[in-house]
Design a protein around this motif. Structure first.
Motif, PDB file in Angstrom:
ATOM      1  N   MET A 170       0.801  -1.232   0.000  1.00  0.00           N
ATOM      2  CA  MET A 170       0.000   0.000   0.000  1.00  0.00           C
ATOM      3  C   MET A 170       0.832   1.280   0.000  1.00  0.00           C
ATOM      4  O   MET A 170       0.401   2.320   0.507  1.00  0.00           O
ATOM      5  N   ASP A 172       2.143   4.448  -2.114  1.00  0.00           N
ATOM      6  CA  ASP A 172       1.711   5.144  -3.325  1.00  0.00           C
ATOM      7  C   ASP A 172       2.701   4.858  -4.451  1.00  0.00           C
ATOM      8  O   ASP A 172       3.913   4.962  -4.272  1.00  0.00           O
ATOM      9  N   ALA A 196      -4.990  -3.771  -4.299  1.00  0.00           N
ATOM     10  CA  ALA A 196      -5.351  -2.403  -4.645  1.00  0.00           C
ATOM     11  C   ALA A 196      -6.088  -1.699  -3.507  1.00  0.00           C
ATOM     12  O   ALA A 196      -5.901  -0.509  -3.271  1.00  0.00           O
ATOM     13  N   VAL A 197      -6.940  -2.458  -2.824  1.00  0.00           N
ATOM     14  CA  VAL A 197      -7.774  -1.891  -1.766  1.00  0.00           C
ATOM     15  C   VAL A 197      -7.537  -2.717  -0.509  1.00  0.00           C
ATOM     16  O   VAL A 197      -8.152  -3.762  -0.306  1.00  0.00           O
ATOM     17  N   TYR A 223      -0.509   3.910   6.068  1.00  0.00           N
ATOM     18  CA  TYR A 223      -0.448   3.482   4.672  1.00  0.00           C
ATOM     19  C   TYR A 223      -1.580   2.540   4.273  1.00  0.00           C
ATOM     20  O   TYR A 223      -1.986   2.520   3.121  1.00  0.00           O
ATOM     21  N   MET A 225      -5.676   1.507   4.417  1.00  0.00           N
ATOM     22  CA  MET A 225      -6.849   2.385   4.360  1.00  0.00           C
ATOM     23  C   MET A 225      -7.698   2.347   5.630  1.00  0.00           C
ATOM     24  O   MET A 225      -7.773   1.327   6.321  1.00  0.00           O
ATOM     25  N   GLU A 232     -12.760   6.226  -1.359  1.00  0.00           N
ATOM     26  CA  GLU A 232     -11.302   6.167  -1.428  1.00  0.00           C
ATOM     27  C   GLU A 232     -10.837   4.880  -2.105  1.00  0.00           C
ATOM     28  O   GLU A 232      -9.803   4.856  -2.796  1.00  0.00           O
ATOM     29  N   ARG A 235     -10.554   5.387  -5.750  1.00  0.00           N
ATOM     30  CA  ARG A 235      -9.375   6.169  -6.118  1.00  0.00           C
ATOM     31  C   ARG A 235      -8.129   5.292  -6.105  1.00  0.00           C
ATOM     32  O   ARG A 235      -7.281   5.374  -6.997  1.00  0.00           O
ATOM     33  N   GLU A 236      -8.013   4.466  -5.081  1.00  0.00           N
ATOM     34  CA  GLU A 236      -6.860   3.562  -4.984  1.00  0.00           C
ATOM     35  C   GLU A 236      -6.825   2.593  -6.169  1.00  0.00           C
ATOM     36  O   GLU A 236      -5.784   2.389  -6.794  1.00  0.00           O
ATOM     37  N   SER A 239      -5.886   4.266  -9.509  1.00  0.00           N
ATOM     38  CA  SER A 239      -4.451   4.525  -9.635  1.00  0.00           C
ATOM     39  C   SER A 239      -3.712   3.275 -10.073  1.00  0.00           C
ATOM     40  O   SER A 239      -2.825   3.325 -10.943  1.00  0.00           O
ATOM     41  N   ASP A 240      -4.074   2.139  -9.488  1.00  0.00           N
ATOM     42  CA  ASP A 240      -3.379   0.891  -9.832  1.00  0.00           C
ATOM     43  C   ASP A 240      -3.670   0.470 -11.268  1.00  0.00           C
ATOM     44  O   ASP A 240      -2.791  -0.057 -11.961  1.00  0.00           O
TER      45      ASP A 240
END
Length: 329
Positions: A170, A172, A196-197, A223, A225, A232, A235-236, A239-240
């Motif tokens: 996790m 970024d 990812a989540v 780091y 969630m 959120e 969003r995570e 990004s992946d």
């Protein structure tokens, strides 16, 4: 009696064969990923106290385990390394050593059962002497310095023969860093199964017993969630996807089925649900006390994960679930 106008839904529930005919969600052994904890040494078979039926295994005993998995038709395993405490250091160098425990186990499994897909857990927490998932400076996990080590770990695992890289840290940008590292090393064909989540969850407790990976100070909330957050997660995951992930994992699964469905609805990649250690331990404890029917609870729980949108389920119940589905137990 006044004539009533209503639908007779029960017509499709009148027998076992009728219910099977219209069943919308089907569990199959191809859905499962089975986790294995590998340790150094010889003749080591340590049952994890909080996870009955789950063991830390040394390489010399790993063959029997993977043979059983393959014989049941489970297509893949994920390997978690449990190094000796003396081999841990501040940067978790054992994670990316060519002779690290996951690398050795990967080579062993691919030689023993070449058709079994090997997924390598790509994280540093099992290998650091502080138990966090990255480089520490002044008590803080440094994101960007950690990325380089994660990429090195992924490349070493791919060199050992891993079929899929599964980063669980996790940080970024971890997918971007690992994808770049794999591609530069000639492993552009190796997919990334991104955690990812991944929520900061109390459901991970038994896993930390199994992997000897509890943080030595603080926690991982800076780091992982916050379990209160839903948007959120999208969003995570987004990004992946942008960074090159090939699978999207949601962890934990049982209390996060809404998130599994959200991810399934919003992205066109395979979705993986991680049926985590705490979920497993609760079922085992209740079954041991005679409070629940373990078989029925497990199959209902796993079906709920698939119904929520999971294409794959990473679960410690995998072997038992296959036997139950096929009437072998």
């Amino acid at each position: 009696m006044t004539e009533l106008n209503f639908r007779r839904h029960r017509r499709l529930r009148t027998s076992a064969n009728m219910r099977a005919m219209v069943r919308e969600t089907q569990l199959d052994k191809q859905d499962f990923i089975y986790p294995i904890f590998v340790v150094d040494g010889e003749n080591v078979r340590n049952e994890v106290k909080s996870m009955p039926g789950v063991y830390q295994l040394s390489l010399d005993l790993l063959g029997e385990e993977v043979d059983e998995v393959a014989s049941l038709g489970i297509p893949s395993v994920i390997l978690f390394g449990v190094p000796d405490a003396a081999d841990k250091d501040a940067e978790g160098t054992g994670a990316f050593h060519d002779h690290g425990i996951v690398q050795k186990a990967t080579r062993f499994v691919k030689e023993r059962q070449p058709d079994l897909l090997v997924i390598a857990d790509t994280c540093l927490c099992e290998y650091t002497n502080h138990g966090h998932c990255g480089v520490i400076e002044n008590g803080i996990v440094l994101n960007d310095k950690t990325l380089e080590l994660l990429a090195r770990t992924a490349v070493s695992q791919a060199k050992a023969g891993a079929d899929i890289i599964a980063p669980s840290n996790m940080m970024d940008g971890f997918v971007a860093a690992i994808r770049a590292g794999l591609d530069e090393a000639g492993f552009d064909h190796i997919p990334i199964m991104s955690y990812a989540v991944k929520y900061s969850s109390a459901y991970y407790g038994p896993f930390r017993d199994a992997a000897n990976s509890a943080p030595q100070f603080g926690d991982r909330k800076a780091y992982q969630m916050d379990y209160s957050n839903r948007t959120e997660a999208l969003r995570e995951a987004a990004s992946d996807v942008e960074e090159g992930a090939d699978f999207l994992m949601v962890k934990p699964a049982l209390s996060y089925l809404d998130i599994v469905r959200d991810v399934k609805n919003n992205f066109d990649l395979p979705v993986v649900a991680y049926n985590v250690s705490g979920e497993y331990a609760m079922v085992k404890a209740a079954a041991a006390n005679g409070w629940i029917d373990e078989k029925q609870i497990v199959l209902e729980t796993l079906t709920s994960m698939k119904r929520a949108g999971a294409d794959l389920i990473l679960t410690y119940h995998a072997k038992d679930a296959v036997r139950w589905l096929e009437g072998k137990a």
